[in-house]
Enzyme design. Sequence first.
Site, PDB file in Angstrom:
ATOM      1  CD  GLU A  39       1.752 -18.169  -2.144  1.00 55.47           C
ATOM      2  OE1 GLU A  39       2.224 -17.218  -2.812  1.00 55.47           O
ATOM      3  OE2 GLU A  39       2.254 -19.306  -2.151  1.00 55.47           O
ATOM      4  N   GLY A  70      -9.257   0.113  -4.300  1.00 59.89           N
ATOM      5  CA  GLY A  70      -8.561   1.353  -3.971  1.00 59.89           C
ATOM      6  C   GLY A  70      -7.102   1.068  -3.687  1.00 59.89           C
ATOM      7  CG  LEU A  93      -4.405   1.299  -7.748  1.00 56.79           C
ATOM      8  CD1 LEU A  93      -3.440   2.314  -8.343  1.00 56.79           C
ATOM      9  CD2 LEU A  93      -5.696   1.257  -8.549  1.00 56.79           C
ATOM     10  CG  HIS A 116      -8.857  10.271  -8.073  1.00 55.32           C
ATOM     11  ND1 HIS A 116      -9.310  10.095  -6.792  1.00 55.32           N
ATOM     12  CD2 HIS A 116      -7.506  10.123  -8.008  1.00 55.32           C
ATOM     13  CE1 HIS A 116      -8.284   9.852  -5.980  1.00 55.32           C
ATOM     14  NE2 HIS A 116      -7.183   9.858  -6.696  1.00 55.32           N
ATOM     15  CG  LEU A 152      -1.082  10.818 -18.498  1.00 57.52           C
ATOM     16  CD1 LEU A 152      -1.825  12.142 -18.395  1.00 57.52           C
ATOM     17  CD2 LEU A 152       0.429  11.043 -18.591  1.00 57.52           C
TER      18      LEU A 152
HETATM   19  C1  LIG Z   1      -1.284  -0.408  -4.430  1.00 54.54           C
HETATM   20  C2  LIG Z   1      -1.445   1.069  -4.669  1.00 54.54           C
HETATM   21  N1  LIG Z   1      -0.362   1.817  -4.924  1.00 54.54           N
HETATM   22  C3  LIG Z   1      -0.474   3.142  -5.116  1.00 54.54           C
HETATM   23  C4  LIG Z   1      -1.688   3.767  -5.061  1.00 54.54           C
HETATM   24  C5  LIG Z   1      -1.833   5.277  -5.228  1.00 54.54           C
HETATM   25  N2  LIG Z   1      -2.437   5.585  -6.546  1.00 54.54           N
HETATM   26  C6  LIG Z   1      -3.756   5.794  -6.667  1.00 54.54           C
HETATM   27  S1  LIG Z   1      -4.214   6.063  -8.258  1.00 54.54           S
HETATM   28  C7  LIG Z   1      -2.630   5.897  -8.823  1.00 54.54           C
HETATM   29  C8  LIG Z   1      -2.342   6.001 -10.293  1.00 54.54           C
HETATM   30  C9  LIG Z   1      -3.188   5.028 -11.047  1.00 54.54           C
HETATM   31  O1  LIG Z   1      -2.915   5.081 -12.407  1.00 54.54           O
HETATM   32  P1  LIG Z   1      -3.799   4.245 -13.405  1.00 54.54           P
HETATM   33  O2  LIG Z   1      -3.911   2.841 -12.941  1.00 54.54           O
HETATM   34  O3  LIG Z   1      -3.233   4.447 -14.747  1.00 54.54           O
HETATM   35  O4  LIG Z   1      -5.242   4.863 -13.248  1.00 54.54           O
HETATM   36  P2  LIG Z   1      -5.804   6.205 -13.897  1.00 54.54           P
HETATM   37  O5  LIG Z   1      -6.178   7.075 -12.751  1.00 54.54           O
HETATM   38  O6  LIG Z   1      -4.735   6.814 -14.752  1.00 54.54           O
HETATM   39  O7  LIG Z   1      -6.952   5.763 -14.689  1.00 54.54           O
HETATM   40  C10 LIG Z   1      -1.771   5.641  -7.760  1.00 54.54           C
HETATM   41  C11 LIG Z   1      -0.304   5.491  -7.877  1.00 54.54           C
HETATM   42  C12 LIG Z   1      -2.799   2.950  -4.763  1.00 54.54           C
HETATM   43  N3  LIG Z   1      -4.036   3.453  -4.654  1.00 54.54           N
HETATM   44  N4  LIG Z   1      -2.655   1.611  -4.616  1.00 54.54           N
END
Ligand SMILES: Cc1ncc(C[n+]2csc(CCOP(=O)(O)OP(=O)(O)O)c2C)c(N)n1
Length: 602
Positions: free
Chosen positions: A346, A99, A101, A13, A163
């Site tokens: 929780e 990972g 999020l 990434h 983004l």
């Molecule tokens: C709970 C969850 N939902 C979806 C994803 C898939 N995903 C990975 S990175 C991402 C975008 C993240 O955006 P941001 O938080 O703005 O991070 P950036 O890479 O832009 O710094 C998504 C949707 C994930 N890893 N975890």
Amino acid sequence: CLLSFLLFSVSSHPTSCCSAAELMSVLFFHAMRYKADDPRNQCNDRFVLSKGHAAPVLYAAWAEAGFVKESELVNLRKIDSDLEGHPTPKLAFVDVATGSLGQGLGAACGMAYTGKYFDKSSYRVYCMLGDGECSEGSVWEAMAFGSHYQLDNLVAILDVNRLGQSEPAPLKHDMEIYRKRCEAFGWNTYVVDGHDVEELCKAFWQAQQVKGKPTCIVAKTFKGRGLKGIEDLENWHGKPIPKDRVDEILKDLQSQIQVPNKTLCPDLPNEDTAPADLSPISLPSPPEYKKGDKMATRQAYGVALKKLGQASQRVVALDGDTKNSTFSETFKKAFPDRYIECFIAEQNMVGVAIGCASRDRTVAFASAFAAFFSRAYDQIRMGAISQTNVNLVGSHCGVSIGEDGPSQMALEDLAMFRAIPTCTVFYPSDAVSTERAVELSSNTKGICFIRTSRPATAVIYSPDEKFEVGVAKVVRQSDDDQVTVIGAGVTLHEALAAADTLAAKGKNIRVIDPFTIKPLDAATILASARATRGQIITVEDHYKEGGLGEAVLSAVGSEPGIVVTRLAVAGVPRSGKPQELLDIFGISAKYIAEACGPAVAK
Ligand SMILES: Cc1ncc(C[n+]2csc(CCOP(=O)(O)OP(=O)(O)O)c2C)c(N)n1
Ligand SMILES: *[C@@H]1O[C@H](CO)[C@@H](O)[C@H](O)[C@H]1NC(C)=O
Ligand SMILES: *[C@@H]1O[C@H](CO)[C@@H](O)[C@H](O)[C@H]1NC(C)=O
């Protein structure tokens, strides 16, 4: 420093790493204090990369710090490298896997709470989040927790690069809304230019001076910063730089890098945290119950945890405003300073508990209605990847809670916890075995789940009975048992009642208490089944799918001549008296006796 970040982040990434490059540099070589050659030292500041997909920037920082070999970086995401796509504690500088999020800040709150209130040490906790990630509700559960407990040793860094993955995050670069939200949640907040190193140094320094509040550094950044033709553009999330553009981009980057003429080295931490005490914990005295006493296993949990708390300072408890139902209140009354009220959140509670347990700083027990752990399942799943030793205690399982109705009944929790690779599942059936389950779980690696019940049930074991993980108890047997019945919790008592009724009619049955559902004592179950014409009946206050019956089936599945009949809750239940519900769903003594077949007169 930047060079290795950027050279290296051309896979995985890259754009998510580039927005955070200055933030990471300032954090690792200016703000944070740690021993670069001993990343898991108890005195070090902690860092949680909540936006775990930016793992390369974390690996590059540790390479710059000297812990990761620069030559290892090229093995990113390869099968034989610990530099995985997202950080895991296989790496000594990672405490919790990220990972999925939205989970890092809860764990960071647990670490900061532990640092401030349990360890009473000066280590600080830093957590970096993405702006897209901030749409997760769990982030805001953690924000509320951090300010409520005045975690002034905690700093959240929002990398607001505008983004997300598939489109811009909802607030884009509206820094004022971020500021208002963070302030409304009670955080000391700085909005900064995330690419201005001096401004960042100042903000982290200021954060260290603030008392009584956690600090949020809201950094305006650009995704793909420094990558010509990619910076701040959509459609570059999680994409490698095209091969034909790598040379040009690297050349451009290299020309911007000022090579420092000294190696960067972080400041060392204060040596004010004792090494973790890893000695086993045992109950200070045997259980104080007499056979026949009546006590709910949930209540016995409270007594057990209080006793364990007497035995070890490391034992801490957490609950989500259900302490007078789960009986964690019994512990709180004895040790108010070692209890964390997490309120009705929780997901965050599980995250905080995992944070508290990291680096073995505490032995954490988090309790709630078992049903509500389902909303923290992602945290639990990630807990396994994090190699956490957290203990989760779910009360109010099954239809036997009665009148409160189906929303409060855990009927899928065994399935849920059995599926977790590191999990040991305890299902004690009386107060004595509950006390031993609590003691064992405090010393068992991996996640432990203890399923407790609401109704009062009889004590069936004497105080000196020994319990082990994966060892079942045969609680009723004779020389001419016709069938083996396996029950747990309330259904074990129903099975014993059925055994009495049948015995009066001249038919004997064997009754087994599995004690742990995972691992399951297949040997005892098989031996009993063979002694009872291959006939097994399982009876559980849980849905059929993934519960006790399925656990038994998979244990005996490859054995010839064994027939397993499963009694379990089918369909969505309703309110009613516990006994009425056990009858309606066919898991009471009456139905167990029926399933055993007609009594044969001798
Ligand atoms: C709970 C969850 N939902 C979806 C994803 C898939 N995903 C990975 S990175 C991402 C975008 C993240 O955006 P941001 O938080 O703005 O991070 P950036 O890479 O832009 O710094 C998504 C949707 C994930 N890893 N975890
Ligand atoms: C490098 O070192 C020299 C003297 O040893 C010093 O004058 C110079 O400012 C240093 N450069 C940087 C970028 O720190
Ligand atoms: C828990 O405690 C509160 C406050 O004392 C009380 O109102 C409530 O009824 C209790 N709940 C249970 C289930 O005991």
